[in-house]
Design a protein around this motif. Structure first.
Motif, mmCIF file in Angstrom:
data_model
loop_
_atom_site.group_PDB
_atom_site.id
_atom_site.type_symbol
_atom_site.label_atom_id
_atom_site.label_comp_id
_atom_site.label_asym_id
_atom_site.label_seq_id
_atom_site.Cartn_x
_atom_site.Cartn_y
_atom_site.Cartn_z
ATOM 1 N N TYR A 43 47.982 47.196 3.025
ATOM 2 C CA TYR A 43 48.538 48.661 2.888
ATOM 3 C C TYR A 43 48.372 49.210 4.212
ATOM 4 C CZ TYR A 43 48.972 48.526 -2.329
ATOM 5 O OH TYR A 43 49.193 48.273 -3.279
ATOM 6 N N ILE A 44 47.525 49.151 5.018
ATOM 7 C CA ILE A 44 47.346 49.682 6.244
ATOM 8 C C ILE A 44 48.598 48.958 7.300
ATOM 9 C CG2 ILE A 44 46.111 49.531 8.658
ATOM 10 C CD1 ILE A 44 43.725 49.619 6.638
ATOM 11 N N ALA A 45 48.795 47.531 7.055
ATOM 12 C CA ALA A 45 49.852 46.993 8.002
ATOM 13 C C ALA A 45 51.481 47.531 7.459
ATOM 14 C CB ALA A 45 49.758 45.635 7.983
ATOM 15 N N ARG A 46 51.383 47.704 6.226
ATOM 16 C CA ARG A 46 52.779 48.179 6.028
ATOM 17 C C ARG A 46 52.993 49.705 5.860
ATOM 18 N NH1 ARG A 46 53.518 47.168 -0.630
ATOM 19 N NH2 ARG A 46 52.965 49.298 -1.195
ATOM 20 N N ALA A 47 51.932 50.656 6.234
ATOM 21 C CA ALA A 47 52.118 51.983 6.120
ATOM 22 C C ALA A 47 53.299 52.610 6.800
ATOM 23 C CB ALA A 47 50.671 52.566 6.673
ATOM 24 N N ASP A 48 53.555 52.172 7.966
ATOM 25 C CA ASP A 48 54.779 52.786 8.573
ATOM 26 C C ASP A 48 56.081 51.953 8.606
ATOM 27 O OD1 ASP A 48 53.172 55.069 9.717
ATOM 28 O OD2 ASP A 48 52.329 53.686 11.336
ATOM 29 N N HIS A 49 56.003 51.240 7.787
ATOM 30 C CA HIS A 49 57.254 50.461 7.517
ATOM 31 C C HIS A 49 57.862 50.350 5.984
ATOM 32 C CE1 HIS A 49 56.284 48.889 11.373
ATOM 33 N NE2 HIS A 49 55.149 48.751 11.108
ATOM 34 N N LYS A 50 57.294 50.949 5.245
ATOM 35 C CA LYS A 50 57.804 50.895 3.746
ATOM 36 C C LYS A 50 58.326 51.985 3.317
ATOM 37 C CE LYS A 50 57.477 48.576 -0.349
ATOM 38 N NZ LYS A 50 56.700 48.568 -1.487
ATOM 39 N N TYR A 69 56.490 43.606 5.616
ATOM 40 C CA TYR A 69 55.361 42.944 6.059
ATOM 41 C C TYR A 69 55.482 41.843 7.448
ATOM 42 C CZ TYR A 69 53.071 44.226 1.833
ATOM 43 O OH TYR A 69 52.587 44.876 0.694
ATOM 44 N N ALA A 70 57.114 41.990 7.981
ATOM 45 C CA ALA A 70 57.400 41.133 8.865
ATOM 46 C C ALA A 70 57.750 41.700 9.945
ATOM 47 C CB ALA A 70 58.611 40.254 8.168
ATOM 48 N N HIS A 71 57.307 42.725 10.451
ATOM 49 C CA HIS A 71 57.458 43.471 11.729
ATOM 50 C C HIS A 71 56.647 43.157 12.870
ATOM 51 C CE1 HIS A 71 54.182 45.718 9.335
ATOM 52 N NE2 HIS A 71 53.394 45.733 10.604
ATOM 53 N N SER A 72 56.105 42.108 12.595
ATOM 54 C CA SER A 72 55.073 41.409 13.592
ATOM 55 C C SER A 72 55.521 39.930 13.715
ATOM 56 C CB SER A 72 53.755 41.579 13.546
ATOM 57 O OG SER A 72 53.035 40.831 14.305
ATOM 58 N N THR A 73 54.814 39.113 14.478
ATOM 59 C CA THR A 73 54.918 37.703 14.768
ATOM 60 C C THR A 73 54.030 37.051 13.839
ATOM 61 O OG1 THR A 73 53.428 37.650 16.553
ATOM 62 C CG2 THR A 73 55.602 37.732 17.010
ATOM 63 N N ILE A 74 52.891 37.859 13.150
ATOM 64 C CA ILE A 74 52.057 37.441 12.328
ATOM 65 C C ILE A 74 52.298 38.020 10.918
ATOM 66 C CG2 ILE A 74 49.343 37.121 11.695
ATOM 67 C CD1 ILE A 74 48.911 37.516 14.730
ATOM 68 N N GLU A 75 52.481 37.423 10.008
ATOM 69 C CA GLU A 75 52.316 37.887 8.510
ATOM 70 C C GLU A 75 51.084 38.331 7.902
ATOM 71 O OE1 GLU A 75 55.414 36.697 5.438
ATOM 72 O OE2 GLU A 75 56.636 35.576 6.827
ATOM 73 N N VAL A 76 51.043 39.376 7.464
ATOM 74 C CA VAL A 76 49.906 39.900 6.935
ATOM 75 C C VAL A 76 48.982 38.926 6.021
ATOM 76 C CG1 VAL A 76 49.079 41.895 5.427
ATOM 77 C CG2 VAL A 76 50.861 42.223 6.953
ATOM 78 N N ILE A 77 49.948 38.218 4.984
ATOM 79 C CA ILE A 77 49.150 37.567 4.148
ATOM 80 C C ILE A 77 48.275 36.197 5.074
ATOM 81 C CG2 ILE A 77 51.206 35.754 3.946
ATOM 82 C CD1 ILE A 77 49.701 35.801 0.776
ATOM 83 N N ASP A 78 49.084 35.821 6.179
ATOM 84 C CA ASP A 78 48.540 34.747 7.115
ATOM 85 C C ASP A 78 47.078 35.239 7.708
ATOM 86 O OD1 ASP A 78 50.579 32.993 6.392
ATOM 87 O OD2 ASP A 78 51.612 33.513 8.076
ATOM 88 N N ALA A 79 47.041 36.522 8.250
ATOM 89 C CA ALA A 79 45.951 37.025 8.552
ATOM 90 C C ALA A 79 44.620 37.284 7.431
ATOM 91 C CB ALA A 79 46.111 38.312 9.370
ATOM 92 N N ILE A 80 45.192 37.739 6.409
ATOM 93 C CA ILE A 80 44.311 37.993 5.331
ATOM 94 C C ILE A 80 43.470 36.608 5.090
ATOM 95 C CG2 ILE A 80 44.004 38.578 2.789
ATOM 96 C CD1 ILE A 80 46.281 40.966 3.511
#
Length: 68
Positions: free
Chosen positions: A36-43, A10-21
């Motif tokens: 799930y979309i945000a982590r699809a290519d990272h998990k 979830y930390a592959h960007s400067t914005i964490e997914v939970i913060d955006a949600i």
């Protein structure tokens, strides 16, 4: 890397997914879809994560009376 508070998938960007949600006020189903979309290519299993996102999107559509 803190696997509880800041997992790397979830930390592959400067914005964490939970913060955006939370900032977007998405609620449970849409928030999970974004997660799930945000982590699809990272998990490790993108197809499974994208299927989970679709499941939550369909649940939200059903909730809104848009069955199909």
């Amino acid at each position: 890397m803190d696997t509880v508070n800041h997992p790397k998938h979830y930390a592959h960007s400067t914005i964490e997914v939970i913060d955006a949600i939370e900032a977007w006020g998405l609620g449970f189903s849409l928030g999970n879809a974004v997660k799930y979309i945000a982590r699809a290519d990272h998990k490790g299993n993108a197809v499974e994560d994208l299927r989970k996102a679709l499941w939550y999107i369909q649940r939200e559509l059903d909730r809104r009376g848009m069955v199909g």
